[in-house]
Scaffold this motif. Sequence first.
Motif, PDB file in Angstrom:
ATOM      1  N   SER A 114       0.781  -1.310  -0.056  1.00  0.00           N
ATOM      2  CA  SER A 114       0.026   0.010  -0.045  1.00  0.00           C
ATOM      3  C   SER A 114       0.754   1.235  -0.103  1.00  0.00           C
ATOM      4  O   SER A 114       0.432   2.168  -0.770  1.00  0.00           O
ATOM      5  CB  SER A 114      -0.876   0.031   1.250  1.00  0.00           C
ATOM      6  N   SER A 115       1.936   1.424   0.882  1.00  0.00           N
ATOM      7  CA  SER A 115       2.717   2.286   0.904  1.00  0.00           C
ATOM      8  C   SER A 115       3.613   2.644  -0.559  1.00  0.00           C
ATOM      9  O   SER A 115       3.755   3.685  -0.871  1.00  0.00           O
ATOM     10  CB  SER A 115       3.928   2.345   1.737  1.00  0.00           C
ATOM     11  N   VAL A 116       4.080   1.425  -1.290  1.00  0.00           N
ATOM     12  CA  VAL A 116       4.678   1.674  -2.394  1.00  0.00           C
ATOM     13  C   VAL A 116       3.731   2.309  -3.516  1.00  0.00           C
ATOM     14  O   VAL A 116       4.034   3.155  -4.248  1.00  0.00           O
ATOM     15  CB  VAL A 116       5.087   0.351  -3.007  1.00  0.00           C
ATOM     16  N   LEU A 117       2.271   1.714  -3.342  1.00  0.00           N
ATOM     17  CA  LEU A 117       1.396   2.402  -4.475  1.00  0.00           C
ATOM     18  C   LEU A 117       1.330   3.960  -4.016  1.00  0.00           C
ATOM     19  O   LEU A 117       1.064   4.876  -4.919  1.00  0.00           O
ATOM     20  CB  LEU A 117       0.115   1.660  -4.090  1.00  0.00           C
ATOM     21  N   MET A 170       0.084   4.990   5.676  1.00  0.00           N
ATOM     22  CA  MET A 170      -0.413   4.060   5.803  1.00  0.00           C
ATOM     23  C   MET A 170      -0.392   3.248   7.104  1.00  0.00           C
ATOM     24  O   MET A 170      -1.001   2.719   7.603  1.00  0.00           O
ATOM     25  CB  MET A 170       0.317   2.944   4.656  1.00  0.00           C
ATOM     26  N   GLY A 171       0.983   3.954   7.868  1.00  0.00           N
ATOM     27  CA  GLY A 171       0.999   3.309   9.454  1.00  0.00           C
ATOM     28  C   GLY A 171      -0.166   4.017  10.022  1.00  0.00           C
ATOM     29  O   GLY A 171      -0.745   3.306  11.070  1.00  0.00           O
ATOM     30  N   ILE A 172      -0.662   4.996   9.869  1.00  0.00           N
ATOM     31  CA  ILE A 172      -1.644   5.836  10.690  1.00  0.00           C
ATOM     32  C   ILE A 172      -2.987   5.147  10.362  1.00  0.00           C
ATOM     33  O   ILE A 172      -3.753   4.796  11.258  1.00  0.00           O
ATOM     34  CB  ILE A 172      -1.839   7.433  10.396  1.00  0.00           C
ATOM     35  N   THR A 173      -3.249   4.648   9.113  1.00  0.00           N
ATOM     36  CA  THR A 173      -4.366   3.790   8.680  1.00  0.00           C
ATOM     37  C   THR A 173      -4.562   2.671   9.348  1.00  0.00           C
ATOM     38  O   THR A 173      -5.417   2.306   9.851  1.00  0.00           O
ATOM     39  CB  THR A 173      -4.359   3.840   7.306  1.00  0.00           C
TER      40      THR A 173
END
Length: 302
Positions: A114-117, A170-173
């Motif tokens: 998800s982070s790479v996207l 994405m870490g917060i999500t």
Amino acid sequence: MRFFRIRETPVENITFLAMMVAFDAILSLVATLLPFSGLFIMLVAPLISASVSLFCKKRYIPIYILGAVGISIAVTAWDFMNTLFYLIPAVCTGSLYGFLWKTRLPSSANLFASSVLSFCFFLLSLWLLRLIFDQKDMVEVLLSFIGRSGDPYARDIFPLFALGYSFAQMGITHAFLVYELHKLGIEEVEEGRFASFHSWIAILFLSLSVILGIFYAKVGYFFLGAGIFWMVYSLCSIFPDVRPLTVTLLVFSVFAGVLCFAALYRYMPNQSGLLLLSIPCGLVALFSWLNRFLPKKKAKID
């Protein structure tokens, strides 16, 4: 009735989907009316789209994405730049996160994908902005905010910053949704056997960062960020069963890394000296993997 819960019936799914689309439209308006609020929107919007992916049926996800994008552009038609560059990437990355969770992909791989996207959307946004605003370098504009305009070193490190921002987004999500899902009795996807691969994935990326960074520093810094991500996961996987010898080896890796950094920095070309951080990070990943094979602390005998 709980707001965050699994939706079963079509009415429940459509109702929840409509509310989330409305929230996205509000975020688009906020991003359009308040200057510099787009970065905040990118941190919040993935929560909304990930919630749809997690709590609604899979067949409703494409409907949500189309609805969120269409309504958001409609309500900000006079100036939809923030919607295009902030909201749409956040909606897509959040939806991917929720979809991968449902497929039972380990959390580490889900967060990384998800982070790479998100990182790719970020670079695409910069390219589109440069195209729209008559070849104006948007990286230079962002660097000017932190007083590093014109610094070639900062330009090369920029991919590392962008990837780090994506990880934070994405870490917060992830943290929020894990908390909410735990209250529903849905536990986070465990790493299982995949945990044994964290260290080797980290070592692979860290090795690529040095090798490729010698020729093209920007690519090297991207792989450095990816390697640090997996190194952190490999380090966390050894707790709470940390062997005494592992602690000694981890301390050694820091000192050895500092010495290698000092000795080799002058020989690194093309603004790639900082990539030598891959050495201590790679040693930490290696010793984290070895932890399982080292002797345990002997229990005290009364």
